[in-house]
Design an enzyme around this catalytic site. Structure first.
Site, PDB file in Angstrom:
ATOM      1  N   CYS A 126       0.850  -1.205   0.000  1.00  0.00           N
ATOM      2  CA  CYS A 126       0.000   0.000   0.000  1.00  0.00           C
ATOM      3  C   CYS A 126       0.883   1.252   0.000  1.00  0.00           C
ATOM      4  O   CYS A 126       2.059   1.204   0.309  1.00  0.00           O
ATOM      5  CB  CYS A 126      -0.864   0.009   1.255  1.00  0.00           C
ATOM      6  SG  CYS A 126      -1.818  -1.492   1.452  1.00  0.00           S
ATOM      7  N   ARG A 138       3.614   1.361  -7.116  1.00  0.00           N
ATOM      8  CA  ARG A 138       3.623   0.299  -6.103  1.00  0.00           C
ATOM      9  C   ARG A 138       2.466  -0.662  -6.293  1.00  0.00           C
ATOM     10  O   ARG A 138       2.409  -1.715  -5.650  1.00  0.00           O
ATOM     11  CB  ARG A 138       3.553   0.906  -4.698  1.00  0.00           C
ATOM     12  CG  ARG A 138       4.707   1.803  -4.323  1.00  0.00           C
ATOM     13  CD  ARG A 138       4.399   2.671  -3.128  1.00  0.00           C
ATOM     14  NE  ARG A 138       4.192   1.916  -1.925  1.00  0.00           N
ATOM     15  CZ  ARG A 138       5.165   1.615  -1.045  1.00  0.00           C
ATOM     16  NH1 ARG A 138       6.384   2.022  -1.289  1.00  0.00           N
ATOM     17  NH2 ARG A 138       4.910   0.938   0.044  1.00  0.00           N
ATOM     18  N   TRP A 188      -3.153  -2.087  -1.518  1.00  0.00           N
ATOM     19  CA  TRP A 188      -2.822  -3.362  -2.179  1.00  0.00           C
ATOM     20  C   TRP A 188      -3.402  -4.425  -1.242  1.00  0.00           C
ATOM     21  O   TRP A 188      -2.862  -4.664  -0.165  1.00  0.00           O
ATOM     22  CB  TRP A 188      -1.304  -3.483  -2.311  1.00  0.00           C
ATOM     23  CG  TRP A 188      -0.820  -4.818  -2.774  1.00  0.00           C
ATOM     24  CD1 TRP A 188      -0.444  -5.875  -1.982  1.00  0.00           C
ATOM     25  CD2 TRP A 188      -0.661  -5.274  -4.113  1.00  0.00           C
ATOM     26  NE1 TRP A 188      -0.050  -6.940  -2.739  1.00  0.00           N
ATOM     27  CE2 TRP A 188      -0.173  -6.610  -4.055  1.00  0.00           C
ATOM     28  CE3 TRP A 188      -0.878  -4.706  -5.356  1.00  0.00           C
ATOM     29  CZ2 TRP A 188       0.103  -7.349  -5.197  1.00  0.00           C
ATOM     30  CZ3 TRP A 188      -0.613  -5.461  -6.491  1.00  0.00           C
ATOM     31  CH2 TRP A 188      -0.133  -6.749  -6.412  1.00  0.00           C
ATOM     32  N   ASN A 198      -0.390   0.399   6.126  1.00  0.00           N
ATOM     33  CA  ASN A 198       0.256  -0.534   5.206  1.00  0.00           C
ATOM     34  C   ASN A 198       0.854  -1.634   6.069  1.00  0.00           C
ATOM     35  O   ASN A 198       1.543  -1.354   7.039  1.00  0.00           O
ATOM     36  CB  ASN A 198       1.373   0.194   4.428  1.00  0.00           C
ATOM     37  CG  ASN A 198       2.100  -0.736   3.478  1.00  0.00           C
ATOM     38  OD1 ASN A 198       1.594  -1.810   3.163  1.00  0.00           O
ATOM     39  ND2 ASN A 198       3.271  -0.327   3.023  1.00  0.00           N
ATOM     40  N   GLY A 199       0.544  -2.900   5.766  1.00  0.00           N
ATOM     41  CA  GLY A 199       1.118  -3.995   6.553  1.00  0.00           C
ATOM     42  C   GLY A 199       0.034  -4.970   6.979  1.00  0.00           C
ATOM     43  O   GLY A 199      -1.072  -4.992   6.437  1.00  0.00           O
ATOM     44  N   GLU A 248      15.207 -22.154 -14.352  1.00  0.00           N
ATOM     45  CA  GLU A 248      14.876 -20.744 -14.093  1.00  0.00           C
ATOM     46  C   GLU A 248      16.043 -19.842 -14.483  1.00  0.00           C
ATOM     47  O   GLU A 248      15.848 -18.773 -15.074  1.00  0.00           O
ATOM     48  CB  GLU A 248      14.503 -20.546 -12.626  1.00  0.00           C
ATOM     49  CG  GLU A 248      14.256 -19.112 -12.218  1.00  0.00           C
ATOM     50  CD  GLU A 248      13.111 -18.443 -12.983  1.00  0.00           C
ATOM     51  OE1 GLU A 248      12.350 -19.157 -13.671  1.00  0.00           O
ATOM     52  OE2 GLU A 248      13.019 -17.200 -12.927  1.00  0.00           O
ATOM     53  N   LYS A 258      15.765 -16.837 -17.242  1.00  0.00           N
ATOM     54  CA  LYS A 258      16.140 -15.454 -16.941  1.00  0.00           C
ATOM     55  C   LYS A 258      17.152 -14.948 -17.958  1.00  0.00           C
ATOM     56  O   LYS A 258      17.034 -13.812 -18.440  1.00  0.00           O
ATOM     57  CB  LYS A 258      16.707 -15.383 -15.521  1.00  0.00           C
ATOM     58  CG  LYS A 258      15.643 -15.420 -14.450  1.00  0.00           C
ATOM     59  CD  LYS A 258      14.948 -14.087 -14.400  1.00  0.00           C
ATOM     60  CE  LYS A 258      13.572 -14.105 -13.793  1.00  0.00           C
ATOM     61  NZ  LYS A 258      12.591 -15.005 -14.402  1.00  0.00           N
ATOM     62  N   GLU A 272      15.325 -14.450 -21.419  1.00  0.00           N
ATOM     63  CA  GLU A 272      14.298 -13.398 -21.542  1.00  0.00           C
ATOM     64  C   GLU A 272      14.866 -12.013 -21.266  1.00  0.00           C
ATOM     65  O   GLU A 272      14.298 -11.014 -21.678  1.00  0.00           O
ATOM     66  CB  GLU A 272      13.120 -13.690 -20.622  1.00  0.00           C
ATOM     67  CG  GLU A 272      13.404 -13.614 -19.135  1.00  0.00           C
ATOM     68  CD  GLU A 272      12.138 -13.808 -18.301  1.00  0.00           C
ATOM     69  OE1 GLU A 272      11.029 -13.584 -18.807  1.00  0.00           O
ATOM     70  OE2 GLU A 272      12.269 -14.195 -17.130  1.00  0.00           O
ATOM     71  N   HIS A 317      23.443 -37.661 -22.682  1.00  0.00           N
ATOM     72  CA  HIS A 317      22.456 -38.280 -23.590  1.00  0.00           C
ATOM     73  C   HIS A 317      22.192 -37.402 -24.806  1.00  0.00           C
ATOM     74  O   HIS A 317      21.067 -37.336 -25.287  1.00  0.00           O
ATOM     75  CB  HIS A 317      21.168 -38.566 -22.816  1.00  0.00           C
ATOM     76  CG  HIS A 317      21.373 -39.502 -21.670  1.00  0.00           C
ATOM     77  ND1 HIS A 317      21.628 -40.839 -21.825  1.00  0.00           N
ATOM     78  CD2 HIS A 317      21.427 -39.259 -20.338  1.00  0.00           C
ATOM     79  CE1 HIS A 317      21.794 -41.407 -20.644  1.00  0.00           C
ATOM     80  NE2 HIS A 317      21.666 -40.467 -19.726  1.00  0.00           N
ATOM     81  N   LYS A 321       4.021  -8.609 -18.791  1.00  0.00           N
ATOM     82  CA  LYS A 321       4.094  -9.001 -17.375  1.00  0.00           C
ATOM     83  C   LYS A 321       3.079 -10.099 -17.072  1.00  0.00           C
ATOM     84  O   LYS A 321       3.346 -10.993 -16.311  1.00  0.00           O
ATOM     85  CB  LYS A 321       3.843  -7.800 -16.460  1.00  0.00           C
ATOM     86  CG  LYS A 321       3.954  -8.136 -14.974  1.00  0.00           C
ATOM     87  CD  LYS A 321       5.323  -8.693 -14.630  1.00  0.00           C
ATOM     88  CE  LYS A 321       5.409  -9.192 -13.223  1.00  0.00           C
ATOM     89  NZ  LYS A 321       6.663  -9.951 -12.961  1.00  0.00           N
TER      90      LYS A 321
HETATM   91  C1  AGP Z   1       8.984 -14.836 -15.703  1.00  0.00           C
HETATM   92  O1  AGP Z   1      10.216 -14.111 -15.664  1.00  0.00           O
HETATM   93  C2  AGP Z   1       8.244 -14.624 -16.983  1.00  0.00           C
HETATM   94  N1  AGP Z   1       7.992 -13.237 -17.175  1.00  0.00           N
HETATM   95  C3  AGP Z   1       7.066 -15.567 -17.211  1.00  0.00           C
HETATM   96  O2  AGP Z   1       7.607 -16.829 -17.422  1.00  0.00           O
HETATM   97  C4  AGP Z   1       6.007 -15.699 -16.066  1.00  0.00           C
HETATM   98  O3  AGP Z   1       6.569 -16.367 -14.980  1.00  0.00           O
HETATM   99  C5  AGP Z   1       4.854 -16.532 -16.612  1.00  0.00           C
HETATM  100  O4  AGP Z   1       4.245 -15.798 -17.663  1.00  0.00           O
HETATM  101  C6  AGP Z   1       3.784 -16.874 -15.552  1.00  0.00           C
HETATM  102  O5  AGP Z   1       3.237 -15.697 -15.052  1.00  0.00           O
HETATM  103  P1  AGP Z   1       2.286 -15.804 -13.745  1.00  0.00           P
HETATM  104  O6  AGP Z   1       3.137 -16.288 -12.629  1.00  0.00           O
HETATM  105  O7  AGP Z   1       1.766 -14.410 -13.531  1.00  0.00           O
HETATM  106  O8  AGP Z   1       1.185 -16.784 -14.070  1.00  0.00           O
END
Ligand code: AGP
Length: 608
Positions: free
Chosen positions: A2, A27, A75, A101-102, A484, A488, A491, A507, A603
């Site tokens: 928040c 935020r 939030w 907030n909290g 992961e 990272k 992307e 393999h 996002k």
């Molecule tokens: C993560 O860095 C990516 N931007 C992407 O893989 C993301 O994790 C994926 O689209 C799932 O999103 P969500 O957790 O909001 O469902």
């Protein structure tokens, strides 16, 4: 998280407070409100949604002339994101107003006590409980600063608060415990806010309240003291050199870097209210009326699916629950979904809006499975459609690349494993206490280690910046972390990277290895270390360069050895993850990529 703002000065307070809230919009929030004292009574205006909804409501009312006021962007953590739950909240007498907030951990207990005294509540929030607790204390203590202190000594949890009273219309009170709150010191005016950008155009002079401190502020003065005993506290006034935009990033170059460095606090915040005081039991009330699943299918996308793959190890190890992990875009189109008795589905999604994950949830429910949601956004589609939902409480994640969300997902998955394990009797109170202790020791260690890890990541990213391909290798619970790390790097820096189970290299994939195809080997000092060590040797025998991420005292024949602190094996992921994130962050920044908004990415992938 928040946003809180308070103002005491010579300008019309309400429009200024709304302007400050706009500078805190980054935020993330789902409702907003403002309050001031007008003709001896509070004027409170609140609206669900964005600030323009609040401004529309304000435009239909006569302008407030008050020069002291406060505002809030919410939030949601307790209670749905709606106007009824939006702040400010008034006490029953309407003499006090509060924004917060909290999370007040013991709010239900306090609410029951106040209800027994005849208090009534109009929202589902812990905030409304807090403002009435202050009112209750004020009935026996006429000095509001003392009454405020008495109430805060009863409330447990994390808070940043701004409080006003109709008895002192030109004053606001502030207090903080484990949530940021900063005083802005102007000329003939003073401010308080959750974050500096709110008032930066008006003053660069700030006082950082510390945990356990409170303040009484008017337009020409402020007094800070300790909540516990009202002993006075002297703070120096500091001057901020940032501009508004860098202030919104907390001084970090990018939101992604800020969110990586938030992870120690996220670990602490995600635990809030979920572990007993004796630390030997986990409380997940959301699941109390659900059976422990006989089998669990975890369904997610991207980083969230990697969190699920990591969680599988601890769920099977601690709770003895058989787990399979499915990619949502595959799972939703499966020919047939078969579920046995007490088999459940867990969908993981930071945004709670990912189309494939939402479709998988709907398909699983149609086929008769109970579905649990693990989300970061309160009131999101997945949160609303799941049979039960757990929140990661990581606060809004601004950067497209998910970082702190995965950390918080892993934390909640750990708590689920301990919670279900205790219900099944597969883990003892002592074992739970040991894991909880490991987790509680992480924030302080990570706060100390992250700056050094950042420097190492910077050096290594420059050294390997010419690479066009990368392998990420790991075994056991480090295999999902390898996936992961590869995601990272892909992307963020657009370098091709593949995450692989280290044992799979022989393999086929090892055919790719040569002097310009390096590997990032994740090899903490655990039972699988000797196996990963042999994989490192295999890569090097083909002139492949290796970055080995390991613990102190491990001797590895790698080109670059990156040593991070050793923690209990399954908790090692909470130290390995930020290292992988920082390496990709620095690589992308060094290569001049758009770190917070990588090309082609969104996002939240709300389309198929
Ligand atoms: C993560 O860095 C990516 N931007 C992407 O893989 C993301 O994790 C994926 O689209 C799932 O999103 P969500 O957790 O909001 O469902």
């Amino acid at each position: 998280m928040c946003g809180i703002v308070g103002y005491a000065g010579h300008r019309p307070a309400v429009p200024l407070v709304v302007e400050e809230l706009h500078r805190l919009e980054y935020r993330g929030y789902d409702s907003a409100g403002v309050a001031c004292v007008q003709q001896g009574a509070f004027r409170v205006v609140k609206a669900e949604g964005k600030l323009n909804a609040l401004e529309m409501k304000l435009s239909t009312e006569p302008p407030a002339t008050a020069t002291t006021g406060m505002g809030h962007t919410r939030w949601a953590t307790h209670g749905a994101p709606c106007e009824r739950n939006a702040h400010p909240h008034l006490s029953n007498s309407a003499k006090l107003a509060l924004v917060h907030n909290g999370i007040i951990e013991n709010y239900l207990e306090i609410k029951n006590e106040l209800t027994a005294k005849g208090y009534v509540f109009h929202s589902e929030t812990d905030t409304e409980v807090l403002v009435n607790l202050i009112e209750d204390c004020h009935k026996s203590e006429p000095d509001l600063m003392k009454a405020f202190s008495m109430a805060l000594c009863k409330a447990h949890g994390a808070y940043a608060i701004c409080l006003m009273s109709i008895e002192e219309p030109d004053v606001f009170y502030a207090a903080r415990m484990s949530a940021p709150l900063i005083l802005g010191v102007g000329t003939g005016e003073n401010f308080v806010a959750s974050d500096i950008p709110a008032f930066l155009p008006y003053t660069r002079r700030v006082v950082f309240l510390e945990n356990g401190e409170m303040a009484r502020v008017d337009k020409s003065s402020f007094r800070v003291c300790r909540i516990a005993d009202l002993s006075p506290v002297e703070h120096s006034i500091e001057t901020i050199e940032w501009d508004v935009q860098s202030a919104q990033k907390g001084g970090y170059r990018h939101f992604m870097l800020k969110e990586i460095f938030e992870q120690p606090d996220i670990l602490r915040d995600s635990m809030t209210g979920r572990v007993s005081a004796s630390r030997d039991s986990v409380r997940l009330h959301e699941l109390d009326d659900f059976p422990v699943p006989a089998r669990l299918t975890i369904v997610a996308c991207g980083t969230s699916s990697h969190a699920g793959m990591w969680g599988r190890h601890i769920l099977e190890s601690m709770a003895r629950v058989p787990v399979q992990v499915e990619i949502a875009s595959e799972y939703r189109y499966k020919e047939r979904l078969l579920f046995s008795k007490d088999e459940m589905v867990l969908v993981i999604s930071q945004s709670g809006e990912t189309a494939d994950t939402l479709a998988a949830l709907r398909r699983a429910r149609e086929c008769g499975a109970a579905v649990i949601g693990l989300c970061n956004v309160v009131g999101s589609s997945i949160a609303r459609e799941a049979d039960r939902v757990l929140y990661t409480q990581a606060g809004p994640e601004i950067s497209v690349a998910s970082t702190k969300a995965m950390c918080s997902q892993m934390l909640v998955l750990t708590l689920m494993a301990l919670y279900w394990g205790a219900r099944k009797g597969t883990v003892s109170g002592g074992e739970i206490a040991a894991v909880v202790q490991d987790i509680l020791s992480l924030p302080e260690m990570l706060h100390k280690e992250l700056p050094g890890m950042h420097e190492k990541a910077k050096m290594l990213s420059r050294k390997y910046s010419q690479a066009k391909n990368f392998f990420y290798l790991g075994r056991g619970h480090c295999y999902p972390l390898a996936l992961e790390g590869a995601l990272k790097l892909k992307e963020l820096s657009y370098i091709h990277a593949e995450g692989y189970a280290a044992g799979e290299m022989k393999h086929g994939p090892i055919a790719l290895v040569d002097s310009v195809f390096p590997a990032f080997a994740i090899c903490p000092d655990d039972a699988l270390l000797p196996k990963v060590k042999s994989n490192i040797v295999e890569v090097q025998a083909r002139q492949g360069k290796v970055i080995a991420l390991t613990n102190p005292g491990v001797d590895l024949p790698a080109e670059d050895v990156w040593v991070v602190p050793k923690v209990n094996s399954l908790m090692a992921g909470f130290v390995i993850l930020p290292a992988l994130q920082l390496f990709s962050y620095e690589m992308a920044d060094y290569l001049g990529k758009d770190v917070d908004q990588p090309r082609n990415l969104a996002k939240s992938v709300t389309v198929e």
